[in-house]
Design an enzyme around this catalytic site. Structure first.
Site, short mmCIF file in Angstrom:
data_model
loop_
_atom_site.label_atom_id
_atom_site.label_comp_id
_atom_site.label_asym_id
_atom_site.label_seq_id
_atom_site.Cartn_x
_atom_site.Cartn_y
_atom_site.Cartn_z
CD GLU A 217 -3.06 -0.80 0.04
OE1 GLU A 217 -3.23 0.35 -0.37
OE2 GLU A 217 -3.65 -1.79 -0.43
CG ASP A 218 1.00 3.87 -2.66
OD1 ASP A 218 1.48 3.15 -3.55
OD2 ASP A 218 0.03 4.63 -2.83
#
Lengths: 600, 378
Positions: A217-218
């Site tokens: 998630e980044d």
């Protein structure tokens, strides 16, 4: 007959609109009319609009006549020799500014080689379609506009050196990046604005791979070794400002170490860092609740009997102390005078911020992410040549966002770092192409697609997949966990409602709101819900006869109803907020009678 | 055998018993049958909602959460074959609020055989349903102040297509008001206004009103569109008037529907309205590719219809029926409810959820529902 409007006001009519418009444009280029005038002829409505008001968005274009640019090689030579300047070009009518309306009548060529007879203007450079910061995104012509937009937004939030004289300034909430660097992959705009004088990022080695789920998630994984060597280190500055105010009746504040008999005296410990003048000394290490500037104020609103009572004639404590959850070192102390002539003290607090889990970083391509883990250098994967990346970036952020410029910058950065030159990534420029960079990388002895064989840092095993690794410019953004972290078990409550305070600065709680409450209800967790909302629980005496809130006399250990006198009183446990509602209803002349009944 | 089934009659519902009876082999031992039935009872009881389960709020959450993901800009189709229908969140709000005048009323008219086979017939029917106003067929309206007449020139071609005559049009105008004296001449209709207090102003007003006179078709139906649905043709309409449509002999009244719930409640009754609410909400949720259990929607539809009238989930509808003053006040317009309660002297028995949350008492739901009963020795 064509209507003519000047700044949207009707001024008259003319017979031949296109001739009229041409005349205005001709005169403007000759310098007869001011260059701030723009004109537009609407064929649809048969109306001419002349605009010269403030605040229009205009952009410069090179004038083209009969398929030839008016900007000749001679101009360029003169410009290079500094014989003429931009304003000379405008004066000569070589360059003119068009507003959105006049742009509608223009036919603009992108490049000089595209010029044809029908063109009226030539773009100075394709990057004039971007703003200043957007043109700092390298290779932006390879990326969707939404990401370029994000990239430019993030650069505004990046920590750098915002002003060269920051050491003598007293700005609110300021961050300064340590060891800021000029980007290896730059655009022409970096040179034009002398970005090297105020850079806001660092050239780091990025490996695109997943690592144990800590960069999902980044999120990104930072190399502990890099952090220790100074990657992403910054200093946070915040001033504390106090003034010796004067009040009516010749009373004034005094800056001093407060006496012990001052109303609201804290503790000796809190004042320990103050010097005789009541101001903290530079380089003092401060923690939460320490006093920075000691101050006492005159007593408030003296009136009537109070004036004579000794107790109220004491001065009030009004020192400035370190806010909740903050710490740092005193950096700089200034004692001056305010505009009104009062003594003014400004103290700047400095706090070093070393990257930690949760701090936000970004590349220049809208690929922001927070640190998910800081990994020991020994455990970092390494390449055959022994390079460990500074950052491990998740590959899952690329396909859905299509930010290809991110990948091209990595290759460009790698070529630049290996060959020792700066790479020009100006949008739409053709000086450095992806193919060119690839072949150069190959000549330097690497795979042309940028991937390298890497080894597991923990086991030393060779990884099956080859990892895309390269150099790119990374920015630390101003959002850091140190400014956001918050927790509370018990703490301050509001005076009116007796509910917990709100907000980080006031040591507040996280609100369990309406929708969160509903989740308790739909789980049927009735008693848990009650417990969760118990923060303002109170026990109040209620008169059984009139149903109003009664009075409890603690001294006599007796409750009584002020309305009914001697009647049956029962204690009930309710939310204080409800007691407040009952009181407010009473204030509206509504009689909220409480009917009591045994619960069981 | 029968005795065993009888024994389970009040434990299982009749449909289930029927199914078991049909599927069990004929020669089954009593013991085995009993085992089967016991197992069925166990599964049946297990699938029931437990007492104290907060079904209303769960329904609200189950519809509300997917609602947050709903796309607001639904696709707009270009072309003749589609009609613009409100969908998505605006439509759900419309249905649940029980709005009287919905933004896009629509009907799907099914036809009886042989009309549904398509061809020219269906076009004729469609055209006869569509409401035609005078302004749609007239080419010119003019006022004669001297004679106090309005002269209307009619497009004969258009009238022919509608299988009407000019005099029929004239009659339709005449029906509109008693004060009109109609004379028709070729394709011109002259209407003399004989109203008291004659003035140009009244003449003008009458002219404007005449434009809106409907000369053929069903009231309210603005647009008709014959479409193929499966292997038959149906007529889609913009505008709804199900009451008159159902009376037409060639209409299949059993399948013809409208999306105007208020109209359904009027014409077909409350049960039909309940069904319509369920269908309409379901349709929107399905069209967005979301999944909501139908029982949640059914519960909402039930709450809206229990009183026998369709009531929206608004402060004037379902919420106004709540017994607790505090619960009503906590929804919308608190002052109105508190003042009313003070004037009337209302009593709040604290029997529902919101009041008890406000007082921080255990809510009568789930674990807070059961109480203990015991004798207290004095």
């Amino acid at each position: 007959m064509t209507d003519v409007y000047l700044n949207n006001k009707f001024v008259g009519t003319i017979e031949n609109p296109s001739e009229f418009v041409q005349k205005i444009i001709y005169d403007r280029r000759k310098g007869v009319i001011d260059n701030n005038v723009n004109v537009f002829y609407s064929e649809k409505d048969d109306e001419v609009f002349i605009e010269n008001s403030k605040g229009r968005v205009r952009r410069p274009l090179i004038v083209v006549k009969e398929g030839k640019s008016l900007l000749t090689d001679k101009h360029i030579q003169q410009l290079e020799k500094n014989e003429i300047s931009w304003s000379d070009l405008v004066k000569q009518g070589v360059v003119e500014y068009l507003d959105p309306l006049e742009e509608e009548m223009a036919m603009v060529a992108f490049f000089e080689k595209d010029l044809a007879r029908e063109h009226t203007h030539l773009e100075i450079s394709p990057i004039t379609m971007f703003g200043l910061i957007t043109s700092l995104v390298p290779f932006a012509n390879h990326t969707p506009s939404a990401r370029i937009n994000m990239g430019s937004k993030h650069q505004k939030q990046g920590i750098g050196i915002y002003a060269a004289n920051y050491l003598v300034r007293m700005d609110m909430d300021v961050n300064i990046l340590h060891y800021a660097q000029f980007p290896v992959v730059k655009t022409i705009m970096h040179d034009l604005i002398e970005y090297g004088k105020h850079p806001s990022g660092q050239n780091l080695v990025i490996a695109v791979m997943s690592y144990k789920g800590y960069n999902m998630e980044d999120a990104i994984i930072l190399n502990r070794g890099s952090v220790d060597r100074g990657v992403g280190r910054s200093t946070y500055f915040r001033p504390a400002i106090t003034e010796e105010l004067s009040y009516a009746g010749g009373l004034r504040d005094t800056l001093c170490i407060p006496d012990k008999d001052v109303k609201g005296y804290r503790s000796e410990h809190d004042y320990r860092l103050l010097e005789e003048d009541g101001i903290i000394y530079p380089e003092a290490k401060i923690e939460e609740a320490d006093v920075i500037i000691g101050k006492t104020s005159p007593p408030r609103f003296l009136s009537g009997a109070e004036e004579y009572s000794l107790a109220s004639n004491v001065r009030r404590e009004s020192s400035l102390s370190v806010p909740h959850g903050e710490e740092g070192i005193i950096d700089f102390v200034v004692v001056t005078e305010s505009e009104e002539g009062n003594k003014l003290v400004q103290v700047r607090v400095r706090d070093q911020r070393i990257p930690e889990i949760g701090d936000k970083f970004t590349s220049r391509h809208g690929q922001k992410g927070i640190i998910g883990m800081i990994l020991e250098q020994a455990d970092m994967p390494f390449t055959a040549s022994g390079i460990t990346p500074d950052i491990i970036f998740s590959p899952h952020g690329i396909p859905s966002r299509q930010s290809m410029s991110h990948l091209i910058e990595m290759i460009g950065g790698k070529v630049g770092a290996l060959s020792g030159r700066l790479i020009d990534g100006t949008t739409f420029s053709t000086t450095e192409t992806e193919a060119g960079l690839r072949s150069e990388l190959k000549k330097l002895g690497f795979r042309e697609n940028g991937v390298e064989t890497m080894y597991n840092g923990e086991t030393g095993e060779q990884m099956i997949a080859r990892i895309f690794i390269g150099n790119m410019y990374y920015l630390k953004l101003k959002y850091m966990v140190a400014n956001k972290i918050q927790s509370r078990a018990r703490g301050p409550i509001q005076l009116l409602t007796r509910q917990p305070t709100e907000g980080r600065a006031k040591e507040g709680g996280m609100r369990l709101g309406e929708m969160e409450k509903d989740t308790f209800v739909s789980h049927g967790a009735s008693l848990l819900l009650k417990e969760r909302f118990d923060a303002d629980r109170t026990v109040i005496p209620v008169c059984e006869t009139c149903g109003m809130i009664a009075v409890h006399n603690e001294y006599k250990k007796k409750s009584f109803c002020p309305v009914c006198g001697d009647s049956e009183i029962t204690n009930i446990e309710i939310a204080y907020a409800f007691k407040l509602l009952v009181d407010e209803l009473k204030a509206m002349c509504i009689y909220p009678k409480l009917l009591l009944r045994t619960k069981y | 055998m029968e005795e065993i089934y009888k024994e389970y009659e009040d434990k299982l519902n009749p449909a289930m018993l029927q199914e078991i009876r049909a599927n069990v082999p004929e020669k089954i031992s009593h013991e085995k049958l009993k085992q089967i039935l016991d197992k069925a009872v166990e599964i049946y009881d297990g699938s029931k909602v437990s007492p104290g389960e907060c079904i209303g709020l769960i329904a609200a959450q189950s519809i509300g959460e997917p609602g947050t993901q709903m796309v607001l800009n639904t696709f707009h189709f270009a072309g003749v074959a589609e009609m613009n229908v409100t969908m998505g969140l605006p439509r759900i709000i419309e249905v649940l609020d029980a709005t009287k005048n919905i933004s896009t009323p629509m009907m799907e008219i099914y036809l009886k055989k042989p009309y549904c086979d398509g061809g020219e017939e269906i076009k004729k029917i469609a055209l006869s349903i569509k409401e035609i106003k005078l302004k749609d067929v007239a080419t010119e309206f003019s006022i004669n102040i001297a004679d106090f007449t309005i002269t209307i020139t009619v497009d004969e071609e258009k009238i022919k297509n509608l299988s009407l005559t000019v005099s029929q049009v004239g009659k339709a105008i005449g029906k509109f008001s008693k004060n009109l004296d109609i004379k028709t001449e070729k394709n011109v209709i002259v209407a003399k206004v004989s109203q008291k207090g004659e003035s140009i102003n009244t003449l003008y007003k009458v002219k404007e009103k005449i434009k809106e006179v409907s000369i053929s078709g069903m009231k309210g139906i603005k647009q008709v569109l014959p479409v193929r649905r499966g292997d038959e043709y149906i007529i889609l309409t913009a505008g709804s008037n199900i009451k008159t449509i159902l009376q037409l002999e060639y209409v299949d009244a059993e399948r013809t529907i409208t999306n105007d719930i208020a109209e359904i409640a009027d014409v077909l009754g409350i049960e039909a309205a309940r069904e319509a609410i369920i269908n309409e909400v379901k349709k929107v949720i399905d069209s967005q590719g979301l999944k909501v259990d139908i029982r949640h929607i059914m519960l909402v539809a039930d709450t809206m219809c229990v009183s026998g009238k369709v009531k929206g989930i608004t402060r004037y509808g379902v919420v106004s029926e709540k017994s607790s003053v505090l619960a009503r006040a906590s929804f919308e317009t608190p002052l109105k409810h508190i003042i009313r309660a003070a004037v009337v002297g209302e009593e709040d028995m604290l029997t529902s959820v919101i009041e008890n949350v406000m007082l921080n008492q255990p809510i009568p739901i789930g674990t807070g529902l059961p109480g203990l009963r015991s004798k207290i020795r004095k």
